[in-house]
Design a protein around this motif. Sequence first.
Motif, PDB file in Angstrom:
ATOM      1  N   THR B 151       0.757  -1.257   0.107  1.00  0.00           N
ATOM      2  CA  THR B 151      -0.164   0.079   0.164  1.00  0.00           C
ATOM      3  C   THR B 151       0.752   1.117  -0.037  1.00  0.00           C
ATOM      4  O   THR B 151       2.050   1.028   0.276  1.00  0.00           O
ATOM      5  CB  THR B 151      -1.050   0.033   1.333  1.00  0.00           C
ATOM      6  N   ILE B 177       0.026  -7.722   4.411  1.00  0.00           N
ATOM      7  CA  ILE B 177      -0.092  -6.372   3.869  1.00  0.00           C
ATOM      8  C   ILE B 177       1.159  -5.499   4.570  1.00  0.00           C
ATOM      9  O   ILE B 177       1.513  -5.480   5.538  1.00  0.00           O
ATOM     10  CB  ILE B 177      -1.441  -5.749   4.191  1.00  0.00           C
ATOM     11  N   LEU B 179       2.200  -1.689   4.870  1.00  0.00           N
ATOM     12  CA  LEU B 179       1.624  -0.557   5.047  1.00  0.00           C
ATOM     13  C   LEU B 179       2.658   0.417   4.283  1.00  0.00           C
ATOM     14  O   LEU B 179       3.818   0.474   4.398  1.00  0.00           O
ATOM     15  CB  LEU B 179       1.316  -0.074   6.508  1.00  0.00           C
ATOM     16  N   ARG B 181       5.333   3.384   3.496  1.00  0.00           N
ATOM     17  CA  ARG B 181       6.444   3.948   4.007  1.00  0.00           C
ATOM     18  C   ARG B 181       7.301   2.919   4.878  1.00  0.00           C
ATOM     19  O   ARG B 181       8.570   3.252   5.149  1.00  0.00           O
ATOM     20  CB  ARG B 181       6.158   4.955   5.073  1.00  0.00           C
ATOM     21  N   VAL B 195       0.377  -7.716   9.133  1.00  0.00           N
ATOM     22  CA  VAL B 195       0.210  -6.474   8.655  1.00  0.00           C
ATOM     23  C   VAL B 195       1.387  -5.577   9.286  1.00  0.00           C
ATOM     24  O   VAL B 195       1.328  -5.370  10.229  1.00  0.00           O
ATOM     25  CB  VAL B 195      -1.108  -5.831   9.201  1.00  0.00           C
TER      26      VAL B 195
END
Lengths: 256, 256, 256
Positions: B151, B177, B179, B181, B195
């Motif tokens: 993402t 996933i 996130l 940065r 995550v």
Amino acid sequence: MKFNNWNVHISPTAILGKNVKIGDDTSILDNVVIGDNAIICNNCIIGEPISDYYEDPKYTNPKTIIGSGSLIRSHTIIYSGSTIGNHFSTGHRVTIRENMKIGNHCRIGTLSDLQGFSELGDYCWLHSNVHIGQQSKIGNFVFIYPYTVFTNDPHPPSNICIGPTVDDYTQIAVGAILLPRVKLGKHVLVGAQAVVGKDVADYQLVVGNPAKPIKDVRDLISRETGKSHYPWPYNFERGMPWKDIGFDKWENIHHK
Amino acid sequence: MKFNNWNVHISPTAILGKNVKIGDDTSILDNVVIGDNAIICNNCIIGEPISDYYEDPKYTNPKTIIGSGSLIRSHTIIYSGSTIGNHFSTGHRVTIRENMKIGNHCRIGTLSDLQGFSELGDYCWLHSNVHIGQQSKIGNFVFIYPYTVFTNDPHPPSNICIGPTVDDYTQIAVGAILLPRVKLGKHVLVGAQAVVGKDVADYQLVVGNPAKPIKDVRDLISRETGKSHYPWPYNFERGMPWKDIGFDKWENIHHK
Amino acid sequence: MKFNNWNVHISPTAILGKNVKIGDDTSILDNVVIGDNAIICNNCIIGEPISDYYEDPKYTNPKTIIGSGSLIRSHTIIYSGSTIGNHFSTGHRVTIRENMKIGNHCRIGTLSDLQGFSELGDYCWLHSNVHIGQQSKIGNFVFIYPYTVFTNDPHPPSNICIGPTVDDYTQIAVGAILLPRVKLGKHVLVGAQAVVGKDVADYQLVVGNPAKPIKDVRDLISRETGKSHYPWPYNFERGMPWKDIGFDKWENIHHK
């Protein structure tokens, strides 16, 4: 480059508006209506027949409407019997089944799979690979991020089908699952990979499996600005109708 | 059986190397360059135009380069403006958008969706249904397993776009996933459905939502061998450049 | 409307039963056998060659069998070397690789990706976007919901390939991950987004990451009926062979 009229098939009962472009290897089937200036790229099927077609010799394709100014990217399949507003756009390989009602200015990303019998309001943006089960109701300005799934069967397999309901401005992050029957309020933020089984009040951030409310979105602090990004319409206007006038002014004009 | 030149369209500005095969129902669009001995299977679009094409009457398709010895399986869409190395291969229905830089010997699995504006090094293997958001940076020998999502928007929806950075040899298991940065070091192992929101140091195994480091991968015990499988290059050489000579020897020659 | 014989290619070595329909833009390749009354919709490839085809000049396509009364929806790719029973149906864009054995009355949803070398019994229903890795064994009446992944490599990347085994009547909800080697008993219910790493006994409900058994499915209370929906065959008969006679009577006739 892409519109050479190679292997294009358009049903005699389809109605195309002015200046519509149809890509190579695309079929526009019976009773499809496409608005002015729409572009349907290559390898698409618009007006895919519903299941009855394979069984009923007297089958007639239900009407399919795609609004003006739409851009349907390649390999997309849109079933007959759906009504889609103006300025609609899709990525590639989108599948949209029958009995969808989709408002104006919606965008549906690559590989997304809308199972039909559901509603989307205006300005909904579904990113890549979103799955919307039947009997879902989605308001306006709802953005849904990749690999999110809307479910509808509380005791699989059963004959019950009750999808989620999502109110205006709500954002549903990547990999979330909305369980059947759940209702999300306005301006909700669903965290990445949350599994939402209980109703969520307006402005709540919910995270985890099972998802729990942990904060009001207005209290979230952005690393970039030191204040909250939410409610997001005050801080994001690309493609939105409040562009250049601001959310407050637009809301005063249109919603009060 | 598959290369009959049925419904094949090749732009006059495309440049095909020696012994290139193009499958039926495939289009090679403007300014595409394909290296020697490459095979492009059926129903592909190579050089798909970027969005400007639909708006700019003077649009010229940016150059697209696909290296020699590549095998692009059917129904794959590769946008114009990407540069892809030699011995590239894809599964079916892969989508690769513009401004990707992909090294040599990479493999991208069925249904994977690369959103463009990102980099992959050499020998990256993305399995089926991996989603790489824009502004991602992926090193060499990084393997990413199905349904993993990179993402890039920390406060959706915003205009910030900062994807993850992943260093060499890192393995990202199924359904993870990453996130925005986040930076992953070398030889990291991300567990299934983790995550990852915080940076991960070299050799760490991270699991859960939110992902936490729980172990050094060198301390993981394999049920099969009673010792650690990691760092994996000592125990896996299929398709790798250290095949037959061993990782240490190869590393001494090439990286020191 | 869809069966106009436009751009259809059927190999001279393919054998089609009586009353088979082949959609536009579809190719039926070498040594494919299709049973009576089957419908293959448009843009499909049946008998896609396996990897050897690209390397071996003496390659012969292995036999592919699709049973009678099947309905393969558009854009589906079925590799050569798989054997599929009668009354099979697929959604759109399904990918089925080589060496699959699939029983009768199975359904595979849109975008599902079966990697081959696996078995499905009779009456398995895989919904949209299910990923079945190699070396998986799935019994009868197993329903698998969207975005579920069956994995097979315990230490990625390795050369070990041991998929999950799932016994009859088990239900695997949305977004679940089955880790390599895991065995699920009969009538198991896997909750949404569970990550299953340990074997599960008959009739257990497992949830979470890592998944843990929390209840016997027979003790789950339905909000609608006040009693348990499970074992589900007593409460769901649409499309099932016990329709109109009840599960007990059918089981007495067929399984004792």
